[in-house]
Design a protein around this motif. Structure first.
Motif, PDB file in Angstrom:
ATOM      1  N   THR A 188     166.020 131.606 -39.894  1.00 21.79           N
ATOM      2  CA  THR A 188     165.072 132.319 -39.168  1.00 21.79           C
ATOM      3  C   THR A 188     163.986 131.381 -38.861  1.00 21.79           C
ATOM      4  O   THR A 188     163.596 130.445 -39.734  1.00 21.79           O
ATOM      5  CB  THR A 188     164.733 133.481 -39.822  1.00 21.79           C
ATOM      6  N   THR A 189     163.457 131.560 -37.774  1.00 24.76           N
ATOM      7  CA  THR A 189     162.181 130.615 -37.266  1.00 24.76           C
ATOM      8  C   THR A 189     161.299 131.354 -36.920  1.00 24.76           C
ATOM      9  O   THR A 189     161.253 132.450 -36.560  1.00 24.76           O
ATOM     10  CB  THR A 189     162.834 129.554 -36.206  1.00 24.76           C
ATOM     11  N   ARG A 190     159.976 130.787 -36.726  1.00 26.17           N
ATOM     12  CA  ARG A 190     158.837 131.281 -36.081  1.00 26.17           C
ATOM     13  C   ARG A 190     158.430 130.186 -35.096  1.00 26.17           C
ATOM     14  O   ARG A 190     158.492 128.902 -35.322  1.00 26.17           O
ATOM     15  CB  ARG A 190     157.632 131.462 -37.208  1.00 26.17           C
ATOM     16  N   VAL A 191     157.883 130.599 -34.041  1.00 25.73           N
ATOM     17  CA  VAL A 191     157.432 129.858 -32.919  1.00 25.73           C
ATOM     18  C   VAL A 191     156.022 129.666 -33.140  1.00 25.73           C
ATOM     19  O   VAL A 191     155.058 130.349 -33.472  1.00 25.73           O
ATOM     20  CB  VAL A 191     157.704 130.329 -31.530  1.00 25.73           C
ATOM     21  N   GLU A 192     155.730 128.242 -33.104  1.00 28.77           N
ATOM     22  CA  GLU A 192     154.171 127.794 -33.315  1.00 28.77           C
ATOM     23  C   GLU A 192     153.815 127.064 -32.104  1.00 28.77           C
ATOM     24  O   GLU A 192     154.715 126.246 -31.539  1.00 28.77           O
ATOM     25  CB  GLU A 192     154.010 127.105 -34.455  1.00 28.77           C
ATOM     26  N   ALA A 207     158.913 127.735 -43.902  1.00 33.97           N
ATOM     27  CA  ALA A 207     158.159 126.539 -44.200  1.00 33.97           C
ATOM     28  C   ALA A 207     156.506 126.716 -44.373  1.00 33.97           C
ATOM     29  O   ALA A 207     156.197 128.072 -43.585  1.00 33.97           O
ATOM     30  CB  ALA A 207     158.469 125.881 -42.866  1.00 33.97           C
ATOM     31  N   TYR A 208     156.092 126.173 -45.057  1.00 32.67           N
ATOM     32  CA  TYR A 208     154.711 126.201 -45.308  1.00 32.67           C
ATOM     33  C   TYR A 208     154.173 124.971 -44.366  1.00 32.67           C
ATOM     34  O   TYR A 208     152.885 125.275 -43.878  1.00 32.67           O
ATOM     35  CB  TYR A 208     154.204 125.660 -46.608  1.00 32.67           C
ATOM     36  N   TYR A 209     154.776 123.974 -43.947  1.00 32.93           N
ATOM     37  CA  TYR A 209     154.305 123.325 -42.946  1.00 32.93           C
ATOM     38  C   TYR A 209     154.330 123.843 -41.623  1.00 32.93           C
ATOM     39  O   TYR A 209     154.943 124.857 -41.538  1.00 32.93           O
ATOM     40  CB  TYR A 209     155.193 121.953 -43.008  1.00 32.93           C
ATOM     41  N   GLY A 210     153.768 123.385 -40.494  1.00 31.85           N
ATOM     42  CA  GLY A 210     153.740 123.941 -39.339  1.00 31.85           C
ATOM     43  C   GLY A 210     154.219 123.132 -38.036  1.00 31.85           C
ATOM     44  O   GLY A 210     154.698 121.968 -38.260  1.00 31.85           O
ATOM     45  N   GLU A 246     148.056 122.242 -42.583  1.00 33.07           N
ATOM     46  CA  GLU A 246     149.136 123.627 -42.394  1.00 33.07           C
ATOM     47  C   GLU A 246     149.767 124.070 -43.804  1.00 33.07           C
ATOM     48  O   GLU A 246     149.685 125.293 -43.762  1.00 33.07           O
ATOM     49  CB  GLU A 246     150.289 123.197 -41.377  1.00 33.07           C
ATOM     50  N   VAL A 247     150.097 123.154 -44.761  1.00 28.95           N
ATOM     51  CA  VAL A 247     150.613 123.845 -45.984  1.00 28.95           C
ATOM     52  C   VAL A 247     149.491 124.410 -46.791  1.00 28.95           C
ATOM     53  O   VAL A 247     150.045 125.637 -47.285  1.00 28.95           O
ATOM     54  CB  VAL A 247     151.071 122.554 -46.730  1.00 28.95           C
ATOM     55  N   ILE A 248     148.282 124.060 -46.604  1.00 29.20           N
ATOM     56  CA  ILE A 248     147.259 124.896 -47.510  1.00 29.20           C
ATOM     57  C   ILE A 248     146.976 126.188 -46.909  1.00 29.20           C
ATOM     58  O   ILE A 248     146.800 127.347 -47.435  1.00 29.20           O
ATOM     59  CB  ILE A 248     146.139 123.915 -47.876  1.00 29.20           C
ATOM     60  N   ALA A 249     146.914 125.930 -45.491  1.00 32.44           N
ATOM     61  CA  ALA A 249     146.594 127.226 -44.657  1.00 32.44           C
ATOM     62  C   ALA A 249     147.509 128.485 -44.905  1.00 32.44           C
ATOM     63  O   ALA A 249     147.319 129.533 -45.281  1.00 32.44           O
ATOM     64  CB  ALA A 249     146.416 126.938 -43.283  1.00 32.44           C
ATOM     65  N   ASN A 250     148.767 128.243 -44.683  1.00 37.62           N
ATOM     66  CA  ASN A 250     149.958 128.835 -44.955  1.00 37.62           C
ATOM     67  C   ASN A 250     150.087 129.564 -46.252  1.00 37.62           C
ATOM     68  O   ASN A 250     150.230 130.831 -46.629  1.00 37.62           O
ATOM     69  CB  ASN A 250     151.206 128.384 -44.329  1.00 37.62           C
ATOM     70  N   GLN A 295     151.406 136.764 -43.291  1.00 37.34           N
ATOM     71  CA  GLN A 295     152.669 136.238 -43.210  1.00 37.34           C
ATOM     72  C   GLN A 295     152.352 134.611 -42.895  1.00 37.34           C
ATOM     73  O   GLN A 295     151.289 134.391 -41.882  1.00 37.34           O
ATOM     74  CB  GLN A 295     153.577 136.994 -42.062  1.00 37.34           C
ATOM     75  N   LYS A 296     153.148 133.770 -43.215  1.00 35.50           N
ATOM     76  CA  LYS A 296     153.121 132.302 -42.992  1.00 35.50           C
ATOM     77  C   LYS A 296     153.143 132.129 -41.299  1.00 35.50           C
ATOM     78  O   LYS A 296     153.892 132.783 -40.557  1.00 35.50           O
ATOM     79  CB  LYS A 296     153.997 131.520 -43.570  1.00 35.50           C
ATOM     80  N   GLY A 297     152.148 131.356 -40.802  1.00 34.90           N
ATOM     81  CA  GLY A 297     152.262 131.151 -39.147  1.00 34.90           C
ATOM     82  C   GLY A 297     151.063 132.185 -38.582  1.00 34.90           C
ATOM     83  O   GLY A 297     150.789 131.777 -37.542  1.00 34.90           O
ATOM     84  N   ASP A 298     150.541 133.170 -39.363  1.00 38.20           N
ATOM     85  CA  ASP A 298     149.686 134.088 -38.878  1.00 38.20           C
ATOM     86  C   ASP A 298     148.028 133.158 -38.854  1.00 38.20           C
ATOM     87  O   ASP A 298     147.347 133.765 -40.118  1.00 38.20           O
ATOM     88  CB  ASP A 298     149.719 135.308 -39.397  1.00 38.20           C
ATOM     89  N   TYR A 299     147.971 132.459 -38.021  1.00 38.84           N
ATOM     90  CA  TYR A 299     146.724 131.613 -38.438  1.00 38.84           C
ATOM     91  C   TYR A 299     145.387 132.522 -38.004  1.00 38.84           C
ATOM     92  O   TYR A 299     144.281 131.673 -38.123  1.00 38.84           O
ATOM     93  CB  TYR A 299     146.874 130.345 -37.362  1.00 38.84           C
ATOM     94  N   ALA A 300     145.544 133.529 -37.447  1.00 39.03           N
ATOM     95  CA  ALA A 300     144.199 134.447 -37.254  1.00 39.03           C
ATOM     96  C   ALA A 300     143.657 134.594 -38.717  1.00 39.03           C
ATOM     97  O   ALA A 300     142.647 135.116 -38.831  1.00 39.03           O
ATOM     98  CB  ALA A 300     144.725 135.690 -36.645  1.00 39.03           C
TER      99      ALA A 300
END
Length: 466
Positions: free
Chosen positions: A2-6, A19-22, A107-111, A120-125
C-alpha cells in the motif's frame, strides 16, 4: 504494497505507506543511483543529533510547541540509537549540496514524531519535516556540521590504532636494539645501524602523525550552525542563535564552537582539506614503512632477508610454499586510495562558488572512507604484521661483515681517496674490508677492531671538551 501520496514542488509520488522517509528522499533515491552505498551511519547519527539540539533550542526560544519538540527529540534519540537505519535511502553521493540527506532525516524524524503523537505517517499537519524538524535550519549549516561531527567520531578510532602501532614499533625497537645491520641509502650499502634504531625511527613518524591528528580534530570543532542559508542567520531567532551550538555540544559531548564568521564558515571547506591532508600524510608514512618491511624481508633466500614477517596465507596458486607480504601490500593499497581521495576532496573544496559549496557529499564520502580504511589498515598492520616480526640476527651480521660500507669509518684516518680504493678492491676480490686493511698493513688488528667496531658506528662518539 500500500502507498500514500506525497507532494513536493516537483509533483507527487507514491510513497510506501509504512515508510518513514517521504517524497523528497524517495525522489533523491531515484535521481542518484551513484555508489550503491547509503549515507554513513555516523553521518545519520550526526544529523539526528543536530535535529535534537535544534528542537531543544527552538522549544526554549518559544518557537516550537513543547509536545512537538518532545516528539522530535524522542524520534531523534531513536535514530541516534540506530533505529530506522533502513529508512535512510539516499545515496552517499548526491546532488544538491546535501539537501537530500537533510530532507531524508527531516522526513524520517517527522514521521516517527507523528507516530509518537498518535498520528499516521505522512500527516504533516501534525509534525512537518520543514516547518518543525528543520525549523531555523538550512541544509547549508546542518550538512557541513554533520560532516564535522562524523569526522570527530571517526578520528579517535584512527588515533587509537596509530597509538597501538607506535607502541608496537617501539617494542620492536627495544627487542632489536642489539642487532647491528648494514644501513642502506638509495638501496645501496651505506653504514651500520642497529635494527632497533630503524624501528624506533619508524615509531617517530607515527608519533608525528598522532600529533597532526590532534590538529585535525581541532579543525573540526568550529561549526556554522545558526547561519542557515548563506551565513546571515535568516529565519533564526536570537535565542536559537545563542543556544544552538551549546545544545549540540550537550547532545554530542563534543567541544563544538560557533564560527565567528558564519558566512565564511558556510562557504569555505578548507578545514576538511586540512584533515584530508593530515590523513594523506599519515598514509604516505605508512606506505613508506610497509615498503621498508617488504624490502627487509625480501627473499627469504635470495633477497635481503634481515627480518621475517609473519606468514599469514598462501602466496600463490601455482608456486607451492610461496608466502607473500600481504599485510604491507594492503597497507600500501589503502595509502594509494587515500591519496586519490585527497585529490577528490581538494577539488571538491576548490569547486565551491560564492556563498556555498555544493560538493560536500563527495567530499564526505571520500573523507570518511579515507579515515575508516586507514584505521582498518593500521589495525591489521599491527595485529598481523608488526607484532610478529622477527629478526635474522646472524644473517644481519654476515651481510654487515661482507659490506664495503664499513670503510667509511676509515676516512678520518686514511682519507676518502684511499678508503674508496680499498672499497673498490674489496668489491672486486670479495675480501672483507676488515681483513684487507690489516693484510695491507694500513692499520693493526687491534686498531681495526676499534675503528671498525660496528656498535660505535651507530652512535655519536662524544668526547669531553678540554
Amino acid at each position: 504494497m500500500t502507498t500514500r501520496v506525497e507532494a513536493d514542488s516537483i509533483g507527487t509520488l507514491e510513497v510506501p505507506s509504512e515508510a518513514y522517509y517521504g517524497v523528497q528522499a524517495l525522489r533523491a533515491s531515484q535521481n542518484f543511483p551513484i555508489t550503491g552505498r547509503k549515507m554513513h551511519p555516523l553521518l545519520i547519527r550526526s544529523l539526528a543529533c543536530i535535529k535534537k539540539a535544534a528542537a531543544i533550542s527552538n522549544r526554549d526560544a518559544g518557537a516550537l510547541p513543547g509536545n512537538i519538540a518532545q516528539a522530535i527529540i524522542s524520534a531523534c534519540d531513536e535514530v541516534i540509537d540506530g533505529a530506522f537505519a533502513d529508512q535512510f535511502i539516499v545515496d552517499a553521493i548526491q546532488g544538491g549540496a546535501g539537501t537530500s540527506a537533510n530532507m531524508n532525516a527531516n522526513e524520517v524524524i517527522a514521521n516517527r514524531a507523528i507516530e509518537l503523537l498518535g498520528g499516521q505517517k505522512g500527516d504533516y499537519a501534525v509534525v512537518h519535516p520543514n516547518d518543525h524538524v528543520n525549523m531555523a535550519q538550512s541544509t547549508n549549516d546542518v550538512f557541513p556540521t554533520a560532516g564535522k561531527l562524523t569526522v570527530l567520531q571517526l578520528l579517535p578510532l584512527a588515533a587509537h590504532q596509530l597509538e597501538r602501532l607506535y607502541e608496537a614499533l617501539r617494542q620492536k625497537g627495544e627487542e632489536f636494539d642489539d642487532i647491528i645491520k648494514m644501513g642502506r641509502t638509495q638501496l645501496q650499502d651505506a653504514v651500520p645501524i642497529r635494527l632497533g634504531q630503524s624501528f624506533y625511527a619508524l615509531s617517530q613518524a607515527v608519533r608525528r602523525d598522532l600529533e597532526r591528528l590532534r590538529l585535525a580534530e581541532e579543525e573540526m570543532h568550529t561549526i556554522n550552525m545558526g547561519g542557515t542559508a548563506i551565513g546571515t542567520a535568516i529565519n533564526v531567532s536570537p535565542r536559537y542563535l545563542a543556544t544552538i551550538t551549546d545544545n549540540i555540544r550537550h547532545v554530542t559531548g563534543l567541544p563544538m564552537v560557533q564560527a565567528v564568521d558564519l558566512i565564511d564558515a558556510t562557504q569555505n571547506l578548507d578545514g576538511f582539506v586540512t584533515v584530508s591532508g593530515i590523513i594523506k600524510t599519515c598514509a604516505v608514512n605508512l606506505s613508506k614503512m610497509a615498503n621498508d618491511l617488504r624490502l627487509l624481508s625480501s627473499g627469504p633466500k635470495t633477497g635481503v632477508a634481515e627480518i621475517n614477517l609473519p606468514a599469514k596465507q598462501n602466496g600463490s596458486s601455482i608456486m607451492p610454499g610461496k608466502v607473500n607480504p600481504v599485510i604491507p601490500e594492503v597497507v600500501s593499497q589503502v595509502a594509494f586510495n587515500v591519496i586519490g581521495n585527497d585529490f577528490a576532496i581538494t577539488m571538491a573544496a576548490e569547486a565551491g562558488q560564492l556563498e556555498l559549496n555544493a560538493f560536500e557529499p563527495v567530499l564526505f564520502y571520500n573523507l570518511f572512507e579515507s579515515i575508516e580504511t586507514l584505521t582498518g589498515a593500521v589495525q591489521t598492520f599491527v595485529d598481523n604484521c608488526v607484532l610478529g616480526i622477527t629478526a635474522n640476527r646472524e644473517h644481519c651480521l654476515e651481510l654487515l661483515e661482507h659490506s664495503v660500507g664499513m670503510v667509511t669509518a676509515l676516512c678520518p684516518k686514511i682519507g676518502y681517496k684511499r678508503s674508496a680504493e680499498i672499497a673498490k678492491q674489496s668489491l672486486k676480490t670479495g675480501i672483507p674490508v676488515r681483513k684487507m686493511v690489516v693484510d695491507m698493513g694500513i692499520v693493526s688488528a687491534d686498531e681495526v677492531d676499534r675503528i671498525l667496531n660496528p656498535v660505535s658506528m651507530t652512535e655519536p662518539q662524544l668526547q669531553a671538551v678540554q
